[in-house]
Design an enzyme around this catalytic site. Structure first.
Site, mmCIF file in Angstrom:
data_model
loop_
_atom_site.group_PDB
_atom_site.id
_atom_site.type_symbol
_atom_site.label_atom_id
_atom_site.label_comp_id
_atom_site.label_asym_id
_atom_site.label_seq_id
_atom_site.Cartn_x
_atom_site.Cartn_y
_atom_site.Cartn_z
ATOM 1 N N TYR A 201 0.823 -1.222 0.000
ATOM 2 C CA TYR A 201 0.000 0.000 0.000
ATOM 3 C C TYR A 201 0.854 1.268 0.000
ATOM 4 C CZ TYR A 201 -4.091 -2.902 0.610
ATOM 5 O OH TYR A 201 -5.068 -3.847 0.422
ATOM 6 N N HIS A 320 -6.984 -11.606 -7.381
ATOM 7 C CA HIS A 320 -7.153 -10.517 -6.413
ATOM 8 C C HIS A 320 -8.614 -10.096 -6.259
ATOM 9 C CE1 HIS A 320 -6.058 -7.392 -3.725
ATOM 10 N NE2 HIS A 320 -6.637 -6.472 -4.485
ATOM 11 N N HIS A 330 -16.254 -2.818 -3.376
ATOM 12 C CA HIS A 330 -15.789 -3.490 -4.601
ATOM 13 C C HIS A 330 -16.816 -4.460 -5.179
ATOM 14 C CE1 HIS A 330 -11.961 -1.687 -3.994
ATOM 15 N NE2 HIS A 330 -11.585 -2.451 -3.005
ATOM 16 N N HIS A 357 -8.828 -8.208 -2.009
ATOM 17 C CA HIS A 357 -9.415 -6.954 -2.466
ATOM 18 C C HIS A 357 -10.458 -6.397 -1.499
ATOM 19 C CE1 HIS A 357 -9.665 -3.860 -5.360
ATOM 20 N NE2 HIS A 357 -10.774 -4.221 -5.956
HETATM 21 FE FE LIG Z 1 -7.194 -4.527 -3.734
#
Ligand SMILES: [Fe+2]
Length: 471
Positions: A201, A320, A330, A357
């Site tokens: 990240y 992912h 998502h 994810h």
């Molecule tokens: Fe992700």
């Protein structure tokens, strides 16, 4: 006397309460965990944290990590970084029962990303290792030499037991540190980590501050220097930032982390396969093209018929972005890849698909949704014993925090879901059985909160779902 009349008033109350709880928590036969996590912001560990400490000594090797280096588990790729100068490009290694040190040499590379210049990144592949053997290895020179060890997997075979750890979306927060510690102290010792993407990240920092790739490398070393992590790329590996002139997707990841993709006839490090013990593991790339005729599509089409369930009964897929996810976060992002590949997964009887994810945990029933053909209207997932179980394990503990908002009501395909951080273990016993468990981070402890006996789809393809609502 009718049965009901035999119930005492207190039993009646308990029964009623049970029914009410059932209604609240078990909708459509699925289960949303009643464990309520206190939602706190996930904070990255500061740069001076002990887990990021640079090893002492001039040019000492740091960020040491290993991954499988061939298709069958007889090679290991060792990678590390030296900050001051290239130093030695060699790994010295020897088996537990031998004092004779062997030497393997590799390559050294560097890269620039905006105003960041990397250290010297070393990659060395050690080949022709013996199966099921503990090896020691050393990197560095003279007084900054650092020693580690790993154990090679047993030879490939249908009934070889093997234990995989599952970690996703790890990041480098205090929660990430808890997840990694819980994985390492799990009494069912994972031998290899299947990592489902989103490592450091670093892209959450201004100009994707690549110093956070270095800190992540030092943080993860305590596990990944001793056992291979099998890499899947996530969106946080893209590092696509045209606003600062960085337009090469996956640039930092590609320089730092290697995969043995050529050994499985892949043309890209982001999709490939490995065999390990009794498992055939296919890694897919959610952020590379997968439409018809693309290299990834063509590779997967040829790869699936190559899987030999008589040698490797367990067919595991890593990606992912999940195909089945009932979290609002998502939601449906994996839909286009599902449309392309789901019928193949059913045809070839994939046992389990692990994705990340979504920063929460979810396990699906065995379902498929492949009947729809634009005009027939058959567009809902149905129970399908040839279909994989889909598990979202993007709950490693990264800086973006937990995804706590679920779609309501819980869809039938979702067997169990909970917004907590944690890790999982997939423990293969033989060709027919594997024991799967998910361990949430709960107030400093790892608590087993979901588990399932997997029955192999090739050797034992009977219904292995749990009674609705249990976990
Ligand atoms: Fe992700």
């Amino acid at each position: 006397m009718r049965p009901f009349q035999r119930l005492s008033f207190s039993s009646f109350l308990l029964l009623s309460l049970g029914l009410v709880l059932n209604l609240v928590f078990v909708c459509n036969g699925s289960s949303t965990s009643i464990f309520v996590r206190k939602v706190e912001k996930s904070i990255d560990m500061p740069l001076d944290s002990d887990v990021f400490r640079v090893p002492p000594g001039y040019n000492a090797p740091q960020q040491v990590h290993i991954t499988q280096g061939d298709h069958v588990g007889k090679a290991v790729i060792v990678s590390w970084v030296t900050e001051d100068e290239p130093g030695s490009d060699a790994v010295r290694y020897w088996s537990e029962n031998s004092k004779h040190k062997k030497l393997a040499k590799g390559k050294i590379e560097t890269y620039r990303y905006f105003n960041y210049s990397s250290g010297f990144i070393h990659h060395v592949t050690i080949r022709n290792l013996k199966y099921n053997t503990k090896y020691y290895y050393e990197v560095g020179l003279r007084n900054t030499t650092r020693q580690f060890w790993f154990t090679t997997p047993p030879a490939i075979g249908p009934d070889v037991p093997y234990t995989f750890g599952l970690i996703g979306d790890l990041g480098q927060t205090f929660d990430s540190n808890r997840t990694l510690s819980h994985y390492q102290s799990n009494s069912t010792k994972g031998q290899t980590v299947l990592f489902v993407g989103d490592l450091s990240y670093a892209d959450n920092y201004p100009n994707h501050d690549n110093v956070r790739w270095d800190t992540w490398g030092r943080f993860a070393e305590r596990s990944v220097a001793y056992q291979p992590w099998i890499w899947t790329v996530g969106n946080h590996e893209l590092d696509f930032a045209p606003e600062i002139g960085e337009t090469e997707p996956f640039k930092p990841f590609s320089h730092r982390y290697q995969t043995p993709y050529k050994a499985s006839q892949s043309t890209s490090p982001f999709w490939y396969s490995i065999k390990r013990a009794s498992a055939h593991i296919i890694v897919l790339a959610s952020y590379s093209a997968y439409g018809k005729y693309t290299p990834q599509y063509a590779w997967l089409e040829e790869e699936l018929p190559r899987v030999n369930r008589k040698k490797t009964p367990w067919l595991i897929v890593l990606m992912h972005s999940p195909w089945y996810n009932s979290n609002s976060y998502h939601y449906m992002e994996g839909e286009t890849m599902r449309v392309m590949f789901e019928s193949w997964f059913v045809k070839y009887k994939v046992d389990v698909v692990f994705a990340g994810h979504v920063h929460a945990y979810e396990r699906s029933e065995r379902v498929s949704n492949i009947a729809y053909n634009i005009v027939n209207g058959i567009c809902a997932p149905v129970k399908d014993l040839s279909a994989p179980v889909y598990i979202n394990i993007g709950d490693g503990g990264n800086i973006e925090g937990l995804a706590t908002k679920y779609t309501q009501p819980q869809p039938e395909y979702s067997a169990f879901r909970e917004a907590s951080f944690g890790h999982a273990i997939f423990d293969i016993k033989n060709r027919t059985h594997a024991y799967y468990s998910w361990h949430r981070n709960q107030d400093g402890d790892a608590v087993k909160s979901d588990s399932l006996w997997f029955f192999n789809r090739f050797w034992n393809p009977v219904d292995d779902s749990k009674p609705h609502g249990s976990h």
